[in-house]
Structures are given as structure tokens and as C-alpha cells.
Design an enzyme around this catalytic site. Structure first.
Site, short mmCIF file in Angstrom:
data_model
loop_
_atom_site.label_atom_id
_atom_site.label_comp_id
_atom_site.label_asym_id
_atom_site.label_seq_id
_atom_site.Cartn_x
_atom_site.Cartn_y
_atom_site.Cartn_z
CG ASP A 57 -27.51 -36.74 26.42
OD1 ASP A 57 -27.36 -37.93 26.76
OD2 ASP A 57 -28.45 -36.36 25.71
CG ASP B 125 -31.70 -34.72 24.19
OD1 ASP B 125 -32.55 -35.28 23.50
OD2 ASP B 125 -30.99 -35.31 25.04
CG ASP C 92 -35.12 -39.37 27.38
OD1 ASP C 92 -35.53 -39.99 28.37
OD2 ASP C 92 -35.86 -38.94 26.47
CB THR D 12 -37.57 -35.62 23.24
OG1 THR D 12 -37.29 -36.96 23.66
CG2 THR D 12 -39.06 -35.51 22.96
CB SER D 13 -34.92 -39.32 20.11
OG SER D 13 -33.99 -38.54 19.39
CE LYS E 205 -32.85 -34.62 19.18
NZ LYS E 205 -32.75 -34.58 20.65
#
Length: 224
Positions: free
Chosen positions: A170, A21, A23, A113-114, A145
Site C-alpha cells: 500500500d 506487506d 500494515d 512487514t516494517s 524498505k
């Protein structure tokens, strides 16, 4: 929650690749994220009480929780614009640069990543992070996600089975995504308390982890 004192559950295993991931895992963007969403909320008349419950979820999916369908497109484009323009204070998290440096030469790392693509590039540039070649962003998958698609795609682009990969996350949504993709999971307690993270192992951050690349793949060890 798994063992948050060591990497015992991952010891002895070899992974085809490590899928990170971004962030909260590789970079700290929390102040910028919170500023951006508060500004967005003011513009759209939304009352925000916190950020933890939807951390790690794509902006478009968050917007749909607060506004009627006819506003989704405009509101999503707006938060993406605000976030892309506000990257002040975005920095690399402890151990992240070293982790990617260890894996990059072997081509056994990717980011999922989102963030949408432009936002991801803006935060990477601001932080100075040297990203791996494979970068999967929210606008590259139909569902973000906690759906497994965000981790299935980078594995596919690396030419490996996601079930042979280690996902490093995270956020609960990302950990669910990794689990549904069939991957092993290493959680970092950077944005959530360790006892809320369901994974094979939990550590404070990547400064506690060492990735060792062998001819067979990637092994994970504790960093003293």
C-alpha cells in the site's frame, strides 16, 4: 501509475508466491500508529506534521530523520514499546483474510512487514489475522524498505526467486522495495491515492482480488 481499474497487467501470469506487506495491506493500524507516534513525539520534543511520507518504513529509519545519533537507540526502543502496547482499533482490512486463506494451504504466501517482531505479533493477535508461516519483520533484515532486502528474504524462505513473486503493498516505500527485489507489484489504495502508487496494477483493497492456486503457482483475478 499503472491501471487502477483492473488487474489486466497481471492477467495470464503465474507467480511462485505472493508476498504481502502487513500494515495498510492486510490490517488497518493507522489510528494506533498515529496515536503512538504523537505520544513519542511529545516525549522526545519532535514536531510531527504528517505520517504519509514515511509510511511503511521501519521505525528505526524514521527516528534517524528526527533525532541525533546518540538518541537513536533509546528513541527507537521507546516507539517500539509504545506501539506494541497500543493496538486498540487494529482490524483486518477487506479481503485480507480471504486472500491468506486461499494461499495458506499451498505455502505460497508470506508477510514482509516494517514492524519489529513483537509489534507484528501484537497487531496480528489483536486483529485476529491468521498469518502465513513465513513472517519477515524489520529486525530480521539489516536495512528496511525501500531496500529490497525485506522482500528478498521471504522469497528465500519460501524457496522461490523474488523475480517470480507478486508483492502486494500500500506504500511507495514498499512498492520500491518490491521493484528492486525484481517482483511484480500489486498496489492497494488503502492509505495513499491511486495516482501516487507506481505498480503493475492498482486496486482499492484485497476485496477486489481473487488468488487462484494451481499446480503451476498463483494466478490473480478480479473479484466481481
Amino acid at each position: 501509475m499503472a491501471d487502477n481499474e483492473s488487474l489486466t497487467a497481471l492477467a495470464g501470469r503465474t507467480f511462485a508466491a505472493v508476498l504481502f506487506d502487513m500494515d495498510g495491506t492486510l490490517i488497518d493500524s493507522t489510528p494506533a500508529v498515529e496515536r503512538s507516534w504523537m505520544r513519542w513525539a511529545g516525549e522526545f520534543g519532535v514536531h510531527l506534521t504528517g505520517f504519509g511520507t514515511w509510511h511503511g518504513i521501519p521505525a528505526a529509519q524514521v527516528v534517524s530523520q528526527f533525532l541525533p545519533p546518540e538518541q537513536w537507540e533509546v528513541a527507537t526502543r521507546r516507539i517500539e514499546q509504545i506501539e506494541t502496547e497500543d493496538t486498540d482499533g487494529v482490524v483486518v482490512l477487506p479481503g485480507a483474510a480471504e486472500a491468506l486463506a486461499a494461499l495458506a494451504p499451498s505455502g505460497r504466501a508470506a508477510i514482509a512487514t516494517s514492524c519489529v517482531h513483537d509489534l507484528a505479533l501484537a497487531r496480528i493477535a489483536t486483529s485476529g489475522l491468521i498469518a502465513p508461516e513465513v513472517l519477515v519483520t524489520a529486525d530480521m533484515v539489516e536495512v528496511g524498505k525501500p531496500d529490497p532486502a525485506p522482500y528478498r528474504l521471504p522469497a528465500q524462505r519460501l524457496g522461490v526467486d523474488p523475480a517470480d513473486c507478486l508483492v502486494v503493498e500500500d506504500a511507495p516505500a514498499g512498492l520500491t522495495s518490491g521493484k528492486e527485489a525484481g517482483a511484480a507489484r500489486l498496489a492497494l489504495a488503502t492509505t495513499h491515492s491511486a495516482d501516487t502508487l507506481e505498480a503493475d496494477a492498482v486496486v482499492k483493497d484485497l476485496s477486489h482480488v481473487r488468488f487462484v492456486v494451481t499446480t503451476a503457482g498463483v494466478r490473480v483475478a478480479s473479484r466481481s
